[in-house]
Design a protein around this motif. Structure first.
Motif, PDB file in Angstrom:
ATOM      1  N   GLU A   1      86.771  -8.210 -22.535  1.00  0.00           N
ATOM      2  CA  GLU A   1      88.216  -8.083 -22.356  1.00  0.00           C
ATOM      3  C   GLU A   1      88.543  -7.039 -21.295  1.00  0.00           C
ATOM      4  O   GLU A   1      87.858  -6.026 -21.163  1.00  0.00           O
ATOM      5  CB  GLU A   1      88.831  -7.668 -23.694  1.00  0.00           C
ATOM      6  CG  GLU A   1      90.260  -7.267 -23.643  1.00  0.00           C
ATOM      7  CD  GLU A   1      90.807  -6.874 -25.007  1.00  0.00           C
ATOM      8  OE1 GLU A   1      92.005  -7.052 -25.203  1.00  0.00           O
ATOM      9  OE2 GLU A   1      90.039  -6.399 -25.864  1.00  0.00           O
ATOM     10  N   LEU A   2      89.619  -7.255 -20.542  1.00  0.00           N
ATOM     11  CA  LEU A   2      90.089  -6.268 -19.583  1.00  0.00           C
ATOM     12  C   LEU A   2      90.824  -5.174 -20.349  1.00  0.00           C
ATOM     13  O   LEU A   2      91.773  -5.442 -21.078  1.00  0.00           O
ATOM     14  CB  LEU A   2      91.017  -6.897 -18.539  1.00  0.00           C
ATOM     15  CG  LEU A   2      91.455  -5.955 -17.417  1.00  0.00           C
ATOM     16  CD1 LEU A   2      90.249  -5.493 -16.594  1.00  0.00           C
ATOM     17  CD2 LEU A   2      92.479  -6.621 -16.524  1.00  0.00           C
ATOM     18  N   VAL A   3      90.363  -3.927 -20.207  1.00  0.00           N
ATOM     19  CA  VAL A   3      90.940  -2.788 -20.913  1.00  0.00           C
ATOM     20  C   VAL A   3      91.588  -1.866 -19.882  1.00  0.00           C
ATOM     21  O   VAL A   3      90.962  -1.494 -18.892  1.00  0.00           O
ATOM     22  CB  VAL A   3      89.866  -2.021 -21.712  1.00  0.00           C
ATOM     23  CG1 VAL A   3      90.484  -0.837 -22.442  1.00  0.00           C
ATOM     24  CG2 VAL A   3      89.151  -2.945 -22.677  1.00  0.00           C
ATOM     25  N   ASP A   4      92.860  -1.542 -20.105  1.00  0.00           N
ATOM     26  CA  ASP A   4      93.587  -0.611 -19.246  1.00  0.00           C
ATOM     27  C   ASP A   4      93.444   0.788 -19.834  1.00  0.00           C
ATOM     28  O   ASP A   4      93.822   1.030 -20.977  1.00  0.00           O
ATOM     29  CB  ASP A   4      95.074  -0.983 -19.176  1.00  0.00           C
ATOM     30  CG  ASP A   4      95.298  -2.309 -18.493  1.00  0.00           C
ATOM     31  OD1 ASP A   4      94.603  -2.577 -17.497  1.00  0.00           O
ATOM     32  OD2 ASP A   4      96.154  -3.077 -18.966  1.00  0.00           O
ATOM     33  N   TRP A   5      92.908   1.712 -19.048  1.00  0.00           N
ATOM     34  CA  TRP A   5      92.689   3.091 -19.486  1.00  0.00           C
ATOM     35  C   TRP A   5      93.695   4.012 -18.811  1.00  0.00           C
ATOM     36  O   TRP A   5      93.957   3.887 -17.617  1.00  0.00           O
ATOM     37  CB  TRP A   5      91.275   3.543 -19.131  1.00  0.00           C
ATOM     38  CG  TRP A   5      90.220   2.814 -19.888  1.00  0.00           C
ATOM     39  CD1 TRP A   5      89.465   1.774 -19.445  1.00  0.00           C
ATOM     40  CD2 TRP A   5      89.803   3.077 -21.219  1.00  0.00           C
ATOM     41  NE1 TRP A   5      88.604   1.371 -20.424  1.00  0.00           N
ATOM     42  CE2 TRP A   5      88.789   2.148 -21.524  1.00  0.00           C
ATOM     43  CE3 TRP A   5      90.188   3.997 -22.192  1.00  0.00           C
ATOM     44  CZ2 TRP A   5      88.159   2.124 -22.747  1.00  0.00           C
ATOM     45  CZ3 TRP A   5      89.557   3.961 -23.412  1.00  0.00           C
ATOM     46  CH2 TRP A   5      88.550   3.043 -23.697  1.00  0.00           C
ATOM     47  N   THR A   6      94.215   4.978 -19.569  1.00  0.00           N
ATOM     48  CA  THR A   6      95.115   5.984 -19.030  1.00  0.00           C
ATOM     49  C   THR A   6      94.681   7.344 -19.571  1.00  0.00           C
ATOM     50  O   THR A   6      94.464   7.487 -20.775  1.00  0.00           O
ATOM     51  CB  THR A   6      96.571   5.704 -19.455  1.00  0.00           C
ATOM     52  OG1 THR A   6      96.919   4.398 -19.025  1.00  0.00           O
ATOM     53  CG2 THR A   6      97.517   6.708 -18.830  1.00  0.00           C
TER      54      THR A   6
ATOM     55  N   GLY B   1      82.143  -6.331 -27.012  1.00  0.00           N
ATOM     56  CA  GLY B   1      83.383  -5.620 -27.302  1.00  0.00           C
ATOM     57  C   GLY B   1      83.263  -4.112 -27.263  1.00  0.00           C
ATOM     58  O   GLY B   1      84.190  -3.403 -27.615  1.00  0.00           O
ATOM     59  N   SER B   2      82.119  -3.597 -26.832  1.00  0.00           N
ATOM     60  CA  SER B   2      81.938  -2.146 -26.721  1.00  0.00           C
ATOM     61  C   SER B   2      82.316  -1.703 -25.306  1.00  0.00           C
ATOM     62  O   SER B   2      82.523  -2.531 -24.427  1.00  0.00           O
ATOM     63  CB  SER B   2      80.484  -1.765 -27.020  1.00  0.00           C
ATOM     64  OG  SER B   2      79.628  -2.312 -26.020  1.00  0.00           O
TER      65      SER B   2
END
Length: 186
Positions: A60-65, A96-97
């Motif tokens: 999955e594409l994960v957006d980090w801030t 999923g990690s």
């Protein structure tokens, strides 16, 4: 009357000893939050944010801030931003990690928060790390490598010995009663 007391003592002893086993049986890895490898880090150092398998959907594409006192100087992976927060997107692993290296500024102080948001799962994980200044030694880190809760035994040592002793006494009493019954019958 003695049999009832013995049965109550045996059940109480078994419950006392079984409670920690039940706590250890829970599966804490599926969907667990992401955690840093250390609770406190030195300014200017790199902390690793680790997300267990199943935290995100597969690939999955994960957006980090990342936010903090000087969020503009935080580096996520190899990206450096010029705003008060830094934003970075990357795909999670096939299970999923995810692992994210977070390099903090040399003059960092306070608490820095890194939040990830999965685009397809809509799952959000937030984790924080406290930064000690470069001249302040890190005094205590409680098992920084573990993202699992401490589910060890909460039974006091004396309670375990009393419970075990009651079980042994109960076994002796049952054996003695059976032996006495055989003696009376013969």
């Amino acid at each position: 009357m003695f049999k009832k007391t013995l049965a109550v003592a045996a059940v109480a002893g078994m419950l006392l000893l079984a409670a920690p086993a039940a706590a250890n049986a829970a599966d804490y890895t599926q969907g667990s939050p992401c955690t840093f490898d250390a609770a406190v880090v030195q300014a200017g150092s790199t902390a690793t944010l680790i997300c267990q398998p199943g935290t995100w959907a597969d690939s999955e594409l994960v957006d980090w801030t990342a936010t903090g006192e000087d969020g503009a100087s935080v580096k996520l992976a190899v990206l450096k931003a010029t705003t008060s927060t830094v934003h970075f997107s990357k795909h999670s692993n096939a299970d999923g990690s995810d692992v994210l290296k977070v390099t903090l500024p040399a003059d960092a102080t306070g608490v820095y928060t890194v939040a990830g948001h999965g685009e397809s799962s809509d799952h959000t994980c937030v984790s924080s790390v406290t930064v000690a200044s470069a001249n302040q030694p890190i005094t205590s880190v409680n098992d920084p490598g573990s993202s699992l809760p401490d589910t060890g035994s909460v039974i006091a040592g004396w309670a375990a010995w009393i419970g075990g002793g009651l079980l042994v006494l109960g076994g002796i009493a049952v054996a003695l009663a059976a032996w006495m019954r055989k003696v009376r019958e013969s």
